[in-house]
Scaffold this active site. Sequence first.
Site, PDB file in Angstrom:
ATOM      1  N   SER A 137       1.396  -1.581   0.345  1.00 49.23           N
ATOM      2  CA  SER A 137       0.434  -0.072  -0.302  1.00 49.23           C
ATOM      3  C   SER A 137       0.622   1.337  -0.189  1.00 49.23           C
ATOM      4  CB  SER A 137      -0.917  -0.019   1.507  1.00 49.23           C
ATOM      5  OG  SER A 137      -1.148   1.211   1.315  1.00 49.23           O
ATOM      6  N   TYR A 150      -1.565  -0.769  10.112  1.00 48.02           N
ATOM      7  CA  TYR A 150      -1.857  -1.471   8.786  1.00 48.02           C
ATOM      8  C   TYR A 150      -0.172  -0.496   8.489  1.00 48.02           C
ATOM      9  CZ  TYR A 150      -3.351  -1.657   4.769  1.00 48.02           C
ATOM     10  OH  TYR A 150      -3.579  -1.466   2.815  1.00 48.02           O
TER      11      TYR A 150
HETATM   12  P1  NDP Z   1     -11.242  -6.177   0.540  1.00 48.61           P
HETATM   13  O1  NDP Z   1     -12.168  -6.329   1.772  1.00 48.61           O
HETATM   14  O2  NDP Z   1     -12.091  -6.640  -0.970  1.00 48.61           O
HETATM   15  O3  NDP Z   1     -10.164  -7.719  -0.003  1.00 48.61           O
HETATM   16  C1  NDP Z   1     -10.005  -8.417   0.708  1.00 48.61           C
HETATM   17  C2  NDP Z   1      -9.852  -9.827   1.085  1.00 48.61           C
HETATM   18  O4  NDP Z   1      -8.849 -10.444   1.562  1.00 48.61           O
HETATM   19  C3  NDP Z   1     -11.165 -10.574   0.430  1.00 48.61           C
HETATM   20  O5  NDP Z   1     -11.371 -11.185  -1.106  1.00 48.61           O
HETATM   21  C4  NDP Z   1     -11.292 -11.333   2.311  1.00 48.61           C
HETATM   22  O6  NDP Z   1     -11.631 -12.378   1.584  1.00 48.61           O
HETATM   23  C5  NDP Z   1      -9.399 -11.874   1.894  1.00 48.61           C
HETATM   24  N1  NDP Z   1      -8.805 -11.599   3.597  1.00 48.61           N
HETATM   25  C6  NDP Z   1      -8.923 -11.215   4.129  1.00 48.61           C
HETATM   26  N2  NDP Z   1      -8.688 -11.960   5.630  1.00 48.61           N
HETATM   27  C7  NDP Z   1      -8.367 -13.695   5.301  1.00 48.61           C
HETATM   28  C8  NDP Z   1      -8.307 -14.350   5.506  1.00 48.61           C
HETATM   29  N3  NDP Z   1      -7.284 -14.530   6.856  1.00 48.61           N
HETATM   30  N4  NDP Z   1      -6.862 -15.559   5.101  1.00 48.61           N
HETATM   31  C9  NDP Z   1      -7.615 -15.712   3.547  1.00 48.61           C
HETATM   32  N5  NDP Z   1      -8.308 -14.765   2.549  1.00 48.61           N
HETATM   33  C10 NDP Z   1      -8.490 -13.031   4.024  1.00 48.61           C
HETATM   34  O7  NDP Z   1     -10.315  -5.112  -0.645  1.00 48.61           O
HETATM   35  P2  NDP Z   1      -8.916  -4.972  -1.332  1.00 48.61           P
HETATM   36  O8  NDP Z   1      -9.235  -5.516  -2.290  1.00 48.61           O
HETATM   37  O9  NDP Z   1      -8.980  -3.335  -1.293  1.00 48.61           O
HETATM   38  O10 NDP Z   1      -7.495  -5.332  -1.066  1.00 48.61           O
HETATM   39  C11 NDP Z   1      -7.121  -6.580  -1.139  1.00 48.61           C
HETATM   40  C12 NDP Z   1      -5.632  -5.965  -0.530  1.00 48.61           C
HETATM   41  O11 NDP Z   1      -5.278  -4.109  -1.462  1.00 48.61           O
HETATM   42  C13 NDP Z   1      -4.967  -5.307   0.784  1.00 48.61           C
HETATM   43  O12 NDP Z   1      -3.982  -6.685   1.224  1.00 48.61           O
HETATM   44  C14 NDP Z   1      -5.596  -4.113   1.120  1.00 48.61           C
HETATM   45  O13 NDP Z   1      -4.414  -4.435   2.620  1.00 48.61           O
HETATM   46  C15 NDP Z   1      -4.369  -3.528  -0.185  1.00 48.61           C
HETATM   47  N6  NDP Z   1      -4.503  -2.645  -0.767  1.00 48.61           N
HETATM   48  C16 NDP Z   1      -5.834  -1.716  -0.363  1.00 48.61           C
HETATM   49  C17 NDP Z   1      -6.412  -0.707  -0.932  1.00 48.61           C
HETATM   50  C18 NDP Z   1      -7.330   0.240  -0.727  1.00 48.61           C
HETATM   51  O14 NDP Z   1      -8.467   1.171  -1.069  1.00 48.61           O
HETATM   52  N7  NDP Z   1      -8.502  -0.296  -1.311  1.00 48.61           N
HETATM   53  C19 NDP Z   1      -5.322   0.497  -0.706  1.00 48.61           C
HETATM   54  C20 NDP Z   1      -3.591  -0.422  -0.818  1.00 48.61           C
HETATM   55  C21 NDP Z   1      -3.905  -1.783  -0.543  1.00 48.61           C
HETATM   56  P3  NDP Z   1     -12.250 -13.540   2.603  1.00 48.61           P
HETATM   57  O15 NDP Z   1     -12.931 -12.699   2.890  1.00 48.61           O
HETATM   58  O16 NDP Z   1     -13.230 -14.443   1.669  1.00 48.61           O
HETATM   59  O17 NDP Z   1     -11.243 -14.490   3.285  1.00 48.61           O
END
Ligand code: NDP
Length: 253
Positions: A137, A150
């Site tokens: 990020s 975070y």
């Molecule tokens: P989402 O919340 O849509 O995606 C997060 C994903 O992580 C979900 O698919 C969830 O699936 C999975 N997840 C969470 N916990 C677990 C776990 N314990 N085991 C396996 N899977 C897990 O958000 P984003 O698409 O935005 O996030 C994706 C990545 O991008 C993250 O790492 C986030 O930190 C990063 N990011 C996001 C930004 C933003 O503004 N959106 C900016 C910068 C970075 P499930 O619930 O099925 O487990």
Amino acid sequence: MGHLKGQTAVITGGGTGIGLAIARRLAADGANCVLMGRNLERLETQAKTVERARAIQCDVTDSAAVEAAFEDARRDGPISILVNNAGIASSAPFHRMGEDEFLRIQDVNVTGVFRCTKAVANDMRTAESGRVINISSIAGLSGGPYITHYCASKHAVIGMTRALSAEWAKTNTTVNAICPGYVRTEMAEGAIRTIIEKTGATREQAIAELAKNNPQGRLLEVEEVAEIAGWLCHPDSRSINGQAIALNGGHSM
Ligand code: NDP
């Protein structure tokens, strides 16, 4: 294009947001995608919308589950692309941030990346063309208020990226991080809800507040992140190694 034909790509958190967009992008280039996450029903529904994709349930905080899930993913051949995308976020002033919450974030965002990367270490060290892509990020490159936990986790991901890229430089595998600013996903929706709750702002004002972190004054779209992941997987990108690629419309925060 099809240059990833026959390659297996695992995308953690592949059922939503950025992960799903990356899966679509890699599938368009020919990869067989495995979508991992905790919510199997959602993963299976989304896997049907991505060519040649399948869903495997996996909680990245559970070492045994990670081992088993990657063993299953390897069924059709070695894994040559890993996208460590699963991540969680929350916010709190530091003086109210509990150790439990600090550790919960690290367990998914840092140790989760460690566990999944360990699970593919042998595949990657012998791959003809391997790629590890860690979704960090802009918070991995700079600080911001209320997200000490975070920020710590996303800085750690960049540290792991740099160390492992150096260690594997003589293999055919690269390790890079992508560092987006706010992207229009459920995670950003969470931040919008928090701003509304804490300040009484309207939804438009809350979005504008997040957009201020981007010099272009907007939230990113998931396809913009996916495009960088697709580009990193191209054979001609093999010299890009150990980089933390900022994606935030210019200088960050
Ligand atoms: P989402 O919340 O849509 O995606 C997060 C994903 O992580 C979900 O698919 C969830 O699936 C999975 N997840 C969470 N916990 C677990 C776990 N314990 N085991 C396996 N899977 C897990 O958000 P984003 O698409 O935005 O996030 C994706 C990545 O991008 C993250 O790492 C986030 O930190 C990063 N990011 C996001 C930004 C933003 O503004 N959106 C900016 C910068 C970075 P499930 O619930 O099925 O487990």
